[in-house]
Design a protein around this motif. Structure first.
Motif, PDB file in Angstrom:
ATOM      1  N   TRP A   1      49.206  40.958  45.870  1.00 55.63           N
ATOM      2  CA  TRP A   1      49.017  39.829  44.808  1.00 55.63           C
ATOM      3  C   TRP A   1      48.692  38.830  45.605  1.00 55.63           C
ATOM      4  CZ3 TRP A   1      47.944  41.941  40.587  1.00 55.63           C
ATOM      5  CH2 TRP A   1      48.572  43.262  40.087  1.00 55.63           C
ATOM      6  N   HIS A   2      48.919  38.263  46.731  1.00 55.49           N
ATOM      7  CA  HIS A   2      48.675  37.153  47.248  1.00 55.49           C
ATOM      8  C   HIS A   2      47.426  37.254  48.296  1.00 55.49           C
ATOM      9  CE1 HIS A   2      52.302  35.996  45.163  1.00 55.49           C
ATOM     10  NE2 HIS A   2      51.859  34.471  45.402  1.00 55.49           N
ATOM     11  N   ARG A   3      46.437  38.249  47.930  1.00 49.78           N
ATOM     12  CA  ARG A   3      45.426  38.229  48.886  1.00 49.78           C
ATOM     13  C   ARG A   3      44.189  37.870  48.108  1.00 49.78           C
ATOM     14  NH1 ARG A   3      42.273  42.789  48.648  1.00 49.78           N
ATOM     15  NH2 ARG A   3      42.783  44.277  47.328  1.00 49.78           N
ATOM     16  N   ASP A   4      43.016  37.476  48.932  1.00 50.08           N
ATOM     17  CA  ASP A   4      41.873  37.061  48.212  1.00 50.08           C
ATOM     18  C   ASP A   4      41.019  38.431  47.954  1.00 50.08           C
ATOM     19  OD1 ASP A   4      42.295  34.410  48.755  1.00 50.08           O
ATOM     20  OD2 ASP A   4      41.219  34.584  50.696  1.00 50.08           O
ATOM     21  N   VAL A   5      40.572  38.228  46.599  1.00 49.85           N
ATOM     22  CA  VAL A   5      39.858  39.589  46.144  1.00 49.85           C
ATOM     23  C   VAL A   5      38.390  39.011  46.078  1.00 49.85           C
ATOM     24  CG1 VAL A   5      39.596  41.004  44.085  1.00 49.85           C
ATOM     25  CG2 VAL A   5      41.838  40.282  44.870  1.00 49.85           C
ATOM     26  N   SER A   6      37.597  39.791  46.351  1.00 50.53           N
ATOM     27  CA  SER A   6      36.316  39.579  46.434  1.00 50.53           C
ATOM     28  C   SER A   6      35.430  39.750  45.136  1.00 50.53           C
ATOM     29  CB  SER A   6      35.335  40.585  47.725  1.00 50.53           C
ATOM     30  OG  SER A   6      35.508  41.807  47.283  1.00 50.53           O
ATOM     31  N   GLU A   7      34.492  39.245  44.949  1.00 60.45           N
ATOM     32  CA  GLU A   7      33.758  39.533  43.509  1.00 60.45           C
ATOM     33  C   GLU A   7      33.349  41.114  43.429  1.00 60.45           C
ATOM     34  OE1 GLU A   7      32.669  37.403  40.984  1.00 60.45           O
ATOM     35  OE2 GLU A   7      34.109  35.944  41.932  1.00 60.45           O
TER      36      GLU A   7
END
Length: 112
Positions: free
Chosen positions: A67-73
């Motif tokens: 849950w604590h990772r960057d999610v791309s568009e």
């Protein structure tokens, strides 16, 4: 057995040795069995508790990574498309303003 006999009240120490021996032996056997049973239960409960805590820690660590990772568009759009690709359109409503009762505005009495 000698210590158990020595701790008996004086009236019991006066009993014949064969009576005392059997009574003390029975008592020690029962105490030992009870102690082992309780120790096993306690050890088992501690073991299960430790396993549960370990599982919770691993799950918490795993979920933090997830849950604590960057999610791309692109990932976000792909997840949205997957979840709502088969969704049926529904009627939408749009409100340009909302009326609220205030101290300046008298309350309407015609509401049911």
């Amino acid at each position: 057995m000698i210590i158990a006999r020595a701790t008996l009240p004086e009236q019991y120490q006066q009993l014949p040795p064969e009576v005392l021996f059997k009574g003390i032996l029975d008592q020690l056997v029962q105490q030992t069995a009870a102690c082992r049973r309780i120790t096993r239960r306690s050890a088992n409960a501690h073991y299960i508790g430790a396993r549960n805590e370990r599982r919770q820690l691993i799950a918490a660590k795993s979920s933090k990574k997830r849950w604590h990772r960057d999610v791309s568009e692109e990932e976000l759009q792909a997840a949205y498309d997957e979840a709502y690709a088969a969704a049926e359109p529904t009627e939408e409503f749009s409100a340009s303003h909302i009326l609220l009762e205030t101290e300046e505005m008298p309350k309407r009495q015609d509401r049911a």
